[in-house]
Design a protein around this motif. Structure first.
Motif, mmCIF file in Angstrom:
data_model
loop_
_atom_site.group_PDB
_atom_site.id
_atom_site.type_symbol
_atom_site.label_atom_id
_atom_site.label_comp_id
_atom_site.label_asym_id
_atom_site.label_seq_id
_atom_site.Cartn_x
_atom_site.Cartn_y
_atom_site.Cartn_z
ATOM 1 N N SER A 182 0.758 -1.211 -0.185
ATOM 2 C CA SER A 182 0.140 0.094 -0.018
ATOM 3 C C SER A 182 0.982 1.339 -0.042
ATOM 4 N N TRP A 183 2.194 1.060 0.392
ATOM 5 C CA TRP A 183 2.971 2.200 0.304
ATOM 6 C C TRP A 183 3.174 2.891 -0.996
ATOM 7 N N LYS A 184 2.881 1.990 -2.120
ATOM 8 C CA LYS A 184 3.254 2.532 -3.446
ATOM 9 C C LYS A 184 1.998 3.218 -4.080
ATOM 10 N N ILE A 185 0.877 3.281 -3.209
ATOM 11 C CA ILE A 185 -0.142 4.202 -3.637
ATOM 12 C C ILE A 185 0.048 5.696 -3.644
ATOM 13 N N ILE A 186 -0.123 6.232 -4.941
ATOM 14 C CA ILE A 186 0.466 7.883 -4.909
ATOM 15 C C ILE A 186 -0.625 8.464 -3.844
ATOM 16 N N GLU A 187 0.239 9.597 -3.361
ATOM 17 C CA GLU A 187 -0.756 10.776 -2.709
ATOM 18 C C GLU A 187 -1.352 11.398 -3.523
ATOM 19 N N SER A 188 -2.761 12.363 -3.457
ATOM 20 C CA SER A 188 -3.384 12.823 -4.361
ATOM 21 C C SER A 188 -2.452 14.161 -4.410
ATOM 22 N N PRO A 189 -2.040 14.622 -5.643
ATOM 23 C CA PRO A 189 -1.312 15.949 -5.824
ATOM 24 C C PRO A 189 -2.185 17.010 -5.505
ATOM 25 N N ARG A 190 -3.464 16.901 -5.863
ATOM 26 C CA ARG A 190 -4.240 17.896 -5.307
ATOM 27 C C ARG A 190 -4.534 18.249 -4.033
ATOM 28 N N TRP A 191 -4.539 17.171 -3.339
ATOM 29 C CA TRP A 191 -4.501 17.160 -1.737
ATOM 30 C C TRP A 191 -3.132 17.796 -1.413
ATOM 31 N N LEU A 192 -1.946 17.530 -1.930
ATOM 32 C CA LEU A 192 -0.895 18.192 -1.594
ATOM 33 C C LEU A 192 -0.699 19.634 -1.851
ATOM 34 N N LEU A 193 -1.512 20.160 -2.929
ATOM 35 C CA LEU A 193 -1.333 21.173 -3.424
ATOM 36 C C LEU A 193 -2.046 22.174 -2.471
ATOM 37 N N VAL A 194 -3.330 21.890 -1.975
ATOM 38 C CA VAL A 194 -4.175 22.269 -1.275
ATOM 39 C C VAL A 194 -3.711 22.562 0.152
ATOM 40 N N ASN A 195 -2.790 21.613 0.436
ATOM 41 C CA ASN A 195 -2.090 21.682 1.886
ATOM 42 C C ASN A 195 -0.871 22.408 1.872
ATOM 43 N N ARG A 196 -0.479 22.902 0.703
ATOM 44 C CA ARG A 196 0.812 23.589 0.551
ATOM 45 C C ARG A 196 2.175 22.854 0.706
ATOM 46 N N GLU A 197 1.958 21.558 0.423
ATOM 47 C CA GLU A 197 3.247 20.819 0.229
ATOM 48 C C GLU A 197 3.485 20.821 -1.133
ATOM 49 N N TYR A 198 4.349 21.797 -1.714
ATOM 50 C CA TYR A 198 4.230 22.273 -3.217
ATOM 51 C C TYR A 198 5.370 21.143 -3.494
ATOM 52 N N GLY A 199 6.329 21.036 -3.006
ATOM 53 C CA GLY A 199 7.442 20.205 -3.510
ATOM 54 C C GLY A 199 6.981 18.856 -3.604
ATOM 55 N N LYS A 200 6.220 18.067 -2.716
ATOM 56 C CA LYS A 200 5.702 16.945 -2.629
ATOM 57 C C LYS A 200 4.716 16.779 -4.149
ATOM 58 N N CYS A 201 3.900 17.810 -4.181
ATOM 59 C CA CYS A 201 2.970 17.732 -5.249
ATOM 60 C C CYS A 201 3.513 17.728 -6.696
ATOM 61 N N ILE A 202 4.590 18.421 -6.837
ATOM 62 C CA ILE A 202 5.164 18.489 -7.956
ATOM 63 C C ILE A 202 6.118 17.073 -8.344
ATOM 64 N N GLU A 203 6.700 16.364 -7.014
ATOM 65 C CA GLU A 203 7.292 15.017 -7.099
ATOM 66 C C GLU A 203 6.084 14.114 -7.806
#
Length: 555
Positions: free
Chosen positions: A260-281
């Motif tokens: 389950s660690w291979k599931i991608i986190e939602s880039p939209r959620w990362l962006l909304v929560n200001r985790e911009y670097g992870k969102c780009i990743e």
């Protein structure tokens, strides 16, 4: 104008190989395996035919006369003055009656079940009812907790924790089945994450896909969970005993948990929560699979102007805002009543699937489950042609008629009413029409609430739905132990007043501009239930926050 995130997603690909692979592994395979483990408890708790264990029958005496010697005859719960051998009493040496000390169970189909292993029958039958009810209460509370976890800590950790709790809870129940308290605790732990796993993966998929794929994502998830539910009885039929069946259908999720660690986190959620670097990743991960690139301009914009991601933030409103205006309060109340109708009907039918079998209980359960799949497509077709209101009225009316026919079957000696083919037809048709009703109430939940209150409204619907689901086992117990007319009457009256009439008074949402603000919602349907805000909605003006035409939640 497209938001920054929409432009970034357009660059990396919204309908490429990454999205297709994600849907195959998570919204199809994982959703189906999750359904196996989440629903296996239903059949494992089946109460099979039973009676007091008798001495060995002499060869020269018929089974009927042998039973007549030891077992008292009692009135049937059907209320038609019929009689049967008691399942719970036996004659004493003084010709009095007493409760059974040892039971003999029918093993035609089920070699063992949890009630047969623990003698949860007769005066202890309420244990089964309580387990179902406590599990539904756990689902209700869990839907709030894990909904909050998904918004605060992300979709990925919520999915991982939900998988772990489901597996851990089921294993506790298997290993500690002799203790009612520990068994129930395991069931509550397993049910607590509710539908977080399939809903979480579907949410991620919708947040990395184009708007026109969202309906397909929701359909795939719903169909996959129904297929998993359909396969559940077939494994029980193969394994015969509840422990190997529960273990097998649960451990199939272990590889999903390990990876389950291979599931991608939602880039939209990362962006909304200001985790911009992870969102780009994460966007670059999608781009790599789709053979695309994220431009340096978009990447720089994400790093420097995160607040441009989505629509501007709105003031957070509490559940009381759903009752802040007369029309909005009426619409909210009507939807909650419809939730009660649909959930009570669905849970009652689901929990009694094996016990009301007219032949092979496993094939009957599978047939009823597979009926849900065409139900989704029938509901979608009707909702887009005759409207949401009329589709809800049609489905709840048919459900009411089926419950009434059941009453006639219980009290009539007419041969064709008692036929097996009619019983099977009624059960499958009932499951299909209730599925249509479920589709409609989920769709109305998305469409009637404004954007600023949509998640709150859906959470309130989950709460009321969970309460109705917790009552369903007691409704069934009332009919099973006392008089079947009681449970039939409750289901008929509930479906008429909370289903048919409620659907009639709700405003129509087909091809109308949906409410986006609290003021819109307070006026929606005030003048005309059918055509209020009767501006035909073009495809490009559909609320971008909607998850598609097919709903995303199910109890």
């Amino acid at each position: 104008m497209d938001s920054l995130y929409d432009r970034a997603l357009s660059e990396v690909g919204q309908e490429g190989k990454f999205q297709i692979r994600f849907d195959i592994f998570y919204n199809a395979l994982l959703a189906g395996l999750w359904s196996l483990a989440f629903n296996n408890i239903i059949l494992a708790l089946t109460i099979t035919q039973h009676n007091c264990k008798l001495p060995e029958r002499p060869a020269n005496l018929s089974e009927y006369l042998w039973k007549l010697k030891y077992i008292p005859i009692v009135k049937e719960a059907t209320g038609d003055n019929g009689t049967k051998f008691s399942a719970c009493l036996i004659f004493t040496a003084n010709n009095d009656t007493e409760a059974c000390s040892i039971y003999d169970y029918d093993k035609t189909w089920f070699e063992t079940t949890i009630p047969s292993d623990n003698n949860w029958v007769c005066e202890n039958e309420l244990n089964v009812v309580n387990i179902f009810s406590y599990s539904k209460i756990g689902e209700t509370v869990g839907s709030f907790v894990f909904g909050w976890l998904g918004d605060v800590y992300g979709r990925k950790p919520t999915i991982v924790i939900s998988l772990a709790m489901l597996i851990f809870g089921r294993l506790i129940s298997v290993l500690a089945s002799s203790s009612f308290v520990l068994f129930t605790l395991g069931c509550v732990i397993a049910s607590f994450p509710s539908w977080s796993v399939p809903q979480g993966t579907a949410t991620i998929s919708m947040e990395i896909s184009s708007p026109k794929r969202r309906a397909n994502v929701a359909t795939l998830r719903l169909v996959s969970t129904s297929i998993g539910l359909c396969l559940t009885p077939l494994f029980y039929w193969w394994l015969r005993s509840w422990k190997p069946y529960m273990i097998f259908t649960t451990v199939t999720l272990m590889p999903c948990l390990l990876f389950s660690w291979k599931i991608i986190e939602s880039p939209r959620w990362l962006l909304v929560n200001r985790e911009y670097g992870k969102c780009i990743e994460k966007l670059k991960v999608i781009a790599k699979v789709n053979n695309t690139n994220l431009s340096s301009n978009i990447e720089n914009d994400i790093l420097t102007s995160g607040e441009d991601v989505l629509a501007s933030s709105t003031k957070l409103l509490g559940p009381l805002a759903l009752f802040s205006g007369w029309r909005l309060a009426i619409n909210t109340t009507l939807q909650l009543l419809l939730w009660v109708c649909v959930t009570l009907n669905y849970t009652a039918v689901l929990l009694s699937s094996a016990e009301t079998s007219y032949g092979n209980p496993f094939l009957d359960f599978a047939g009823q489950s597979i009926a849900e799949i065409p139900g989704y497509f029938v509901a979608s077709w009707l909702a887009d042609r005759v409207g949401r209101r009329y589709t809800g009225m049609i489905s709840t009316t048919i459900t009411t008629l089926i419950w009434i026919i059941y009453v006639f079957r219980d009290f009539s000696g007419t041969e064709w009413l008692q036929s097996q083919w009619l019983g099977t037809f009624l059960v499958i048709t009932n499951r299909l029409t209730i599925t249509v009703s479920y589709y409609i109430i989920d769709l109305l939940n998305v469409e009637l609430y404004p954007t600023c209150l949509r998640q709150t409204g859906m959470s309130l619907g989950n709460l009321v739905s969970g309460g109705a689901a917790a009552l369903a086992p007691y409704v069934l117990h009332l009919g099973r132990r006392f008089d079947i007319r009681y449970s039939s009457a409750i289901l008929i009256v509930t479906t008429i007043f909370c289903g048919i009439l409620t659907s009639f008074f709700l405003p129509e949402t087909l091809n109308v501009k949906l409410p986006e603000t609290l003021e819109d919602a307070q006026n929606f349907g005030r003048r005309n239930r059918n055509y209020y805000m009767s501006v035909r909605v073009k495809e490009e003006t559909v609320d971008s926050n909607l998850p598609g035409n097919i709903p995303n939640t199910r109890h």
